[in-house]
Motif scaffolding. Structure first.
Motif, short mmCIF file in Angstrom:
data_model
loop_
_atom_site.label_atom_id
_atom_site.label_comp_id
_atom_site.label_asym_id
_atom_site.label_seq_id
_atom_site.Cartn_x
_atom_site.Cartn_y
_atom_site.Cartn_z
N ILE A 95 37.93 47.66 40.41
CA ILE A 95 37.86 46.54 41.16
C ILE A 95 37.63 46.03 39.95
O ILE A 95 38.35 44.31 40.37
CB ILE A 95 36.22 46.39 41.10
CG1 ILE A 95 35.55 47.54 42.86
CG2 ILE A 95 35.47 44.89 41.64
CD1 ILE A 95 34.60 48.01 42.90
N ALA A 96 37.14 45.99 39.05
CA ALA A 96 36.93 44.51 37.47
C ALA A 96 39.06 43.95 37.38
O ALA A 96 38.56 42.60 37.32
CB ALA A 96 36.81 45.20 36.79
N ARG A 97 39.22 44.81 37.38
CA ARG A 97 41.16 44.24 37.46
C ARG A 97 41.50 43.93 38.36
O ARG A 97 42.73 43.11 38.27
CB ARG A 97 41.46 45.59 37.24
CG ARG A 97 43.29 45.61 37.17
CD ARG A 97 43.97 46.87 36.80
NE ARG A 97 44.15 47.59 38.26
CZ ARG A 97 44.85 47.21 39.29
NH1 ARG A 97 45.75 45.75 38.94
NH2 ARG A 97 44.91 47.73 40.43
N ARG A 98 41.44 44.37 39.60
CA ARG A 98 41.74 42.95 40.85
C ARG A 98 40.90 42.28 41.11
O ARG A 98 41.72 41.44 40.90
CB ARG A 98 41.33 43.99 42.16
CG ARG A 98 41.85 45.38 42.36
CD ARG A 98 41.69 46.00 43.80
NE ARG A 98 42.79 47.03 43.79
CZ ARG A 98 42.27 48.15 44.14
NH1 ARG A 98 41.43 48.06 45.44
NH2 ARG A 98 42.99 49.37 45.72
N SER A 99 39.71 42.17 40.97
CA SER A 99 39.14 40.57 40.42
C SER A 99 39.71 39.05 39.82
O SER A 99 40.45 38.44 39.96
CB SER A 99 37.69 40.81 40.07
OG SER A 99 37.01 39.53 39.86
N LEU A 100 40.19 41.19 38.72
CA LEU A 100 41.09 39.72 37.40
C LEU A 100 42.13 39.59 37.52
O LEU A 100 42.70 37.67 37.18
CB LEU A 100 40.96 40.27 36.16
CG LEU A 100 40.01 40.48 35.39
CD1 LEU A 100 39.69 41.85 33.89
CD2 LEU A 100 39.09 38.88 35.27
N GLU A 101 43.13 40.30 38.62
CA GLU A 101 44.18 40.35 39.09
C GLU A 101 44.06 38.33 40.07
O GLU A 101 45.17 37.53 40.17
CB GLU A 101 44.93 40.71 39.40
CG GLU A 101 45.53 42.32 39.05
CD GLU A 101 45.97 42.94 39.02
OE1 GLU A 101 45.75 43.15 40.76
OE2 GLU A 101 46.62 44.40 38.60
N ASP A 102 42.99 38.61 40.87
CA ASP A 102 43.04 37.27 41.84
C ASP A 102 42.81 36.16 40.62
O ASP A 102 43.10 35.11 41.01
CB ASP A 102 41.68 38.08 42.91
CG ASP A 102 42.34 38.56 44.01
OD1 ASP A 102 43.26 39.11 43.74
OD2 ASP A 102 41.26 39.30 44.28
N LYS A 103 42.19 36.10 39.59
CA LYS A 103 41.55 35.05 39.80
C LYS A 103 43.11 34.36 38.40
O LYS A 103 43.18 33.49 38.16
CB LYS A 103 40.49 35.07 38.38
CG LYS A 103 39.19 35.43 39.21
CD LYS A 103 38.35 35.67 38.22
CE LYS A 103 36.25 35.91 38.64
NZ LYS A 103 35.83 35.90 37.80
N ILE A 104 43.57 35.51 37.65
CA ILE A 104 45.23 35.18 36.95
C ILE A 104 45.70 34.16 38.12
O ILE A 104 46.79 33.51 37.92
CB ILE A 104 45.92 36.21 36.44
CG1 ILE A 104 44.94 36.63 35.12
CG2 ILE A 104 46.52 35.87 35.81
CD1 ILE A 104 44.87 38.10 34.61
#
Length: 115
Positions: A72-81
């Motif tokens: 979940i954290a990885r996906r969130s970071l990818e969205d923010k990037i």
């Protein structure tokens, strides 16, 4: 001179006695701490022996939950990037338009000065 000789002997004797007392106290305190820790850990060790399957399933659940949180954290970071990249592209386009207009205006101005 006799005071200096007495000082050196007293200093050495005090260092030796202090070192011995400190070593004995340190050993006693360390053994107490080890005994207290082993008493606290003993029920945990016995519980592991009686219920190994429950403990293994609990560990698997914790690992699965932590893997899900990481995902979940990885996906969130990818969205923010992706959002940041989009914003950077928009700003580049805006600056390109501003710079393009600025260079056109400056060339127009320089042309009017020469004429």
């Amino acid at each position: 001179m006799s005071q200096r000789d007495g000082f050196a002997a007293g200093f050495l004797a005090g260092s030796l006695v202090g070192g011995l007392v400190g070593g004995v106290l340190g050993a006693l305190l360390a053994s107490r701490i080890n005994n207290e820790t082993s008493e606290v850990e003993a029920p945990l060790v016995n519980a592991d022996a009686s219920e190994p399957k429950f403990e293994k399933s609990k560990k698997r659940q914790l690992e699965t939950a932590s893997e899900q949180r990481i995902e979940i954290a990885r996906r969130s970071l990818e969205d923010k990037i992706a959002q940041l990249n989009q914003t950077i592209d928009e700003v580049r386009q805006q600056l390109g338009n501003v710079n393009g207009n600025a260079s056109t205006l400056s060339s127009d101005r320089s042309g009017t000065k020469d004429a």
